[in-house]
Design a protein around this motif. Structure first.
Motif, PDB file in Angstrom:
ATOM      1  N   GLN A  81       0.842  -1.196   0.000  1.00  0.00           N
ATOM      2  CA  GLN A  81       0.000   0.000   0.000  1.00  0.00           C
ATOM      3  C   GLN A  81       0.876   1.245   0.000  1.00  0.00           C
ATOM      4  O   GLN A  81       1.768   1.400   0.836  1.00  0.00           O
ATOM      5  CB  GLN A  81      -0.936   0.033   1.204  1.00  0.00           C
ATOM      6  N   MET A 127      -4.226   9.938   1.847  1.00  0.00           N
ATOM      7  CA  MET A 127      -4.741  10.062   3.210  1.00  0.00           C
ATOM      8  C   MET A 127      -5.131  11.498   3.553  1.00  0.00           C
ATOM      9  O   MET A 127      -5.719  11.750   4.603  1.00  0.00           O
ATOM     10  CB  MET A 127      -3.688   9.577   4.211  1.00  0.00           C
ATOM     11  N   ALA A 170       1.399   9.630  -3.284  1.00  0.00           N
ATOM     12  CA  ALA A 170       1.396   8.163  -3.264  1.00  0.00           C
ATOM     13  C   ALA A 170       1.615   7.609  -4.667  1.00  0.00           C
ATOM     14  O   ALA A 170       2.421   6.690  -4.868  1.00  0.00           O
ATOM     15  CB  ALA A 170       0.076   7.646  -2.687  1.00  0.00           C
ATOM     16  N   ARG A 173       0.823   5.122   0.523  1.00  0.00           N
ATOM     17  CA  ARG A 173      -0.004   6.133   1.175  1.00  0.00           C
ATOM     18  C   ARG A 173       0.660   7.492   1.051  1.00  0.00           C
ATOM     19  O   ARG A 173       1.838   7.654   1.340  1.00  0.00           O
ATOM     20  CB  ARG A 173      -0.184   5.813   2.658  1.00  0.00           C
ATOM     21  N   LYS A 200      -3.251   5.179  -2.132  1.00  0.00           N
ATOM     22  CA  LYS A 200      -4.259   5.768  -1.248  1.00  0.00           C
ATOM     23  C   LYS A 200      -3.812   7.148  -0.773  1.00  0.00           C
ATOM     24  O   LYS A 200      -2.739   7.305  -0.198  1.00  0.00           O
ATOM     25  CB  LYS A 200      -4.490   4.851  -0.046  1.00  0.00           C
TER      26      LYS A 200
END
Length: 608
Positions: free
Chosen positions: A476, A565, A533, A478, A563
């Protein structure tokens, strides 16, 4: 965690219903390994094929069944494909005790060692010092463990929480490869944990506790255990969280298995240096026939993976071929389905292409040289080695030495996506099953989202190694935006203000400006953080293409989730200093173990 692998019925069944009453029996490994008492007491003898047969060790692992298949049984068979390829019959012998293998190796009963890269690395230095002719030469890779082994723990959230805790593992066994990778990736040295060793990899039918799962169950001081997957299921109440009932351990949960860490345990064969020099053709024939047999089995597994479109008659013939191999690996000819699942799901037969990639590819960040160097470094830290020498390899020229195995089509096949959609990746990363394995943070200047891989070459090299090593994990990416201005506007609005003053650049004058809406700040923060990201993902892809010269077919980014944030997850919730604001302007790469979400090529239903 859903059950993602086939339970190896026989091995797991040994624990169920057992009553382990005694305290664990722990082993004290020799440090360094060269001080092992049996090394100098075992007389060194040459291996002479003229005696009429060659002893080859096996361990109880599904891929070793292919050696039996190539030899048409355990006993010497002059007409078997393996005997014909080597020029001498082979006597196969199951020796799960690695110390016994080493003794046979020194005494001339067998020129071979069957272990993992870590196991061979651990004994390499001692054998070379004992006699140069005993120096192991790694000649062939059998398989990767891709689900059959795992690590279970209680009372921790991340691997770094193991600091100061006690862990149990089999002495001189394959799980030392997994444990050293987990500790190193957690940023822990061996000195920062207490390692306890037991004799066996799983329980046997006796009252003494000599296996990791049994020790974890009986010794409350243990926080973690490296064990086989069936034992992991038992300890964690079916792969969830142990309750303390039915042989589970209260609070124990799976941290990961080799379904996630799919490039950690590499099963290999090594041969004595003196034997390799004097009988190179015999050794070449041994490797050649095993590669031929692997190619045959890979075709059979590919047929099964077609599921409803598979050739059912071919599946039936293959199951019949595997019956004696199931008897070897699972002590039950009827467990053919479990055996096939073991070689097709819980392990990966690497074959010709896998051997070439492991030993000869300069693009492979988890190839032999990197894997063996990492193992040797760890064993030196633990105290098993003094110099940390890396075992030599055969140095095969795969294009000429095994030219008959070339497929004729060397165009790389597209990497197989692990997830069907980006939403599946997002769900997997957010699931309660996810265990964080690794995290790295990139810093960004204010209001920027660009990053160049050339400025972070070492970082992307390390990230690529981990992405490759944890082939079943979710990555992931971020992005984060600083929340300072959002906090400021929120405070001013609570005070009833509609404007704010900002210093005019390069002057002492202030300009009065209207306060933006909080929704606007949230939206701009979300966009900036997403761009950060995605910039990390784009830079990583460029590193693979430009830095490693990988083709689009060799690159799989399907496990990546991007993702933004926004301002929702700052390191400093109320930043007042420039350094605090800078820390909030960041992008992160987080690797999660979420193997329960990975689809499988086939299951037992496809083998009915």
């Amino acid at each position: 965690m859903k059950i993602h692998s086939i339970v190896i019925t026989f091995l797991g069944g040994l624990l169920l219903g057992s009553s382990l009453l005694a305290a664990p029996v722990y082993e004290t490994p020799a440090k360094p390994f060269s001080s092992s008492s049996y090394l100098k007491s075992t007389a060194i003898q040459k291996v002479d094929p003229a005696r009429g047969k060659i002893q080859i060790p096996l361990i109880t692992w599904a891929a070793d069944g292919l050696t039996i298949d190539a030899n048409q049984g355990m006993s010497p068979q002059a007409g078997s494909p393996l005997a014909k390829a080597m020029g001498v019959p082979a006597e196969l012998k199951v020796i799960d005790n690695f110390d016994q293998q080493v003794q046979d190796y020194i005494s001339g009963r067998s020129p071979f060692l069957r272990g993992t890269v870590g196991m061979i690395s651990m004994v390499n230095e001692a054998l070379a010092d004992l006699d140069p002719g005993l120096k192991p030469v790694v000649i062939y890779q059998h398989s990767w463990s891709t689900g059959a082994d795992g690590f279970v723990a209680k009372d921790i959230k991340t691997l770094s929480d193991l600091k100061g805790k006690s862990i149990v593992v089999q002495k001189n066994g394959p799980h030392i490869d997994m444990l050293q990778v987990l500790l190193q990736d957690a940023g822990l040295s061996p000195a920062e944990v207490t390692l306890k060793y037991v004799q066996d990899i799983t329980a046997v039918q006796e009252k003494t506790v000599r296996d990791p799962a049994g020790a974890f169950r009986e010794d409350a001081s243990l926080t973690g255990a490296a064990c086989i997957y069936p034992d992991l299921l038992t300890l964690t109440a079916g792969g969830k969280v142990g309750t303390g009932a039915e042989d589970s351990v209260k609070g124990a949960r799976p941290i990961l298995t080799t379904r996630t860490a799919s490039r950690v345990i590499a099963d290999v064969y090594a041969v004595r240096s003196d034997f390799f020099q004097s009988h190179r053709e015999l050794v070449h024939g041994f490797v050649l026939q095993l590669l031929r047999t692997q190619a045959e089995f890979q075709k059979e597994l590919a047929n099964i993976s077609l599921k409803s479109k598979a050739d059912k008659a071919q599946v039936k013939r293959f199951k019949k071929r595997c019956r004696p191999l199931a008897a070897f690996a699972l002590q039950d000819e009827g467990a053919v389905g479990d055996f096939i699942a073991w070689i097709g799901l819980d392990s990966e037969l690497v074959g010709f292409e896998g051997n070439r990639d492991f030993f000869a590819s300069k693009k492979n960040p988890v190839g032999y040289q990197a894997t063996a160097t990492r193992s040797a470094t760890y064993f030196k830290e633990v105290g098993f080695l003094q110099r940390g020498d890396v075992p030599a390899t055969a140095g095969w020229n795969y294009a000429s030495d095994f030219s008959g195995l070339l497929s004729g089509n060397q165009v790389a096949q597209p990497a197989k996506p692990a997830f069907a959609s980006t939403s599946e990746v997002r769900q997997a990363a957010a699931s309660s099953d996810a265990s964080e394995l690794f995290r790295y943070t990139f810093q960004f200047p204010a209001n920027t989202s660009e990053i160049k891989w050339q400025d972070h070459r070492d970082v992307f090299q390390t990230l690529h190694e981990k992405v490759s090593r944890y082939g079943g994990a979710v990555v992931q990416l971020r992005g984060h935006a600083d929340n300072f201005f959002y906090n400021f506007v929120q405070m001013k609005r609570k005070q009833g203000a509609k404007t704010f003053k900002r210093r005019k650049p390069g002057t002492n004058q202030f300009i009065e400006k209207p306060l933006p809406k909080l929704e606007q700040l949230i939206g701009s923060g979300n966009r900036l953080s997403y761009d950060r990201a995605f910039s990390v993902k784009r830079a990583y892809a460029k590193y693979l293409r430009e830095g490693l010269s990988l083709t689009s077919n060799e690159i799989d980014l399907s496990r990546f989730d991007v993702k933004g944030m926004g301002v929702s997850d700052p390191i400093h919730s109320n930043p007042t200093k420039p350094a605090e604001r800078a820390a909030n302007m960041r992008g992160e790469m987080v690797i999660f173990a979420v193997e329960s979400e990975i689809s499988l090529d086939f299951g037992l239903d496809d083998l009915q």
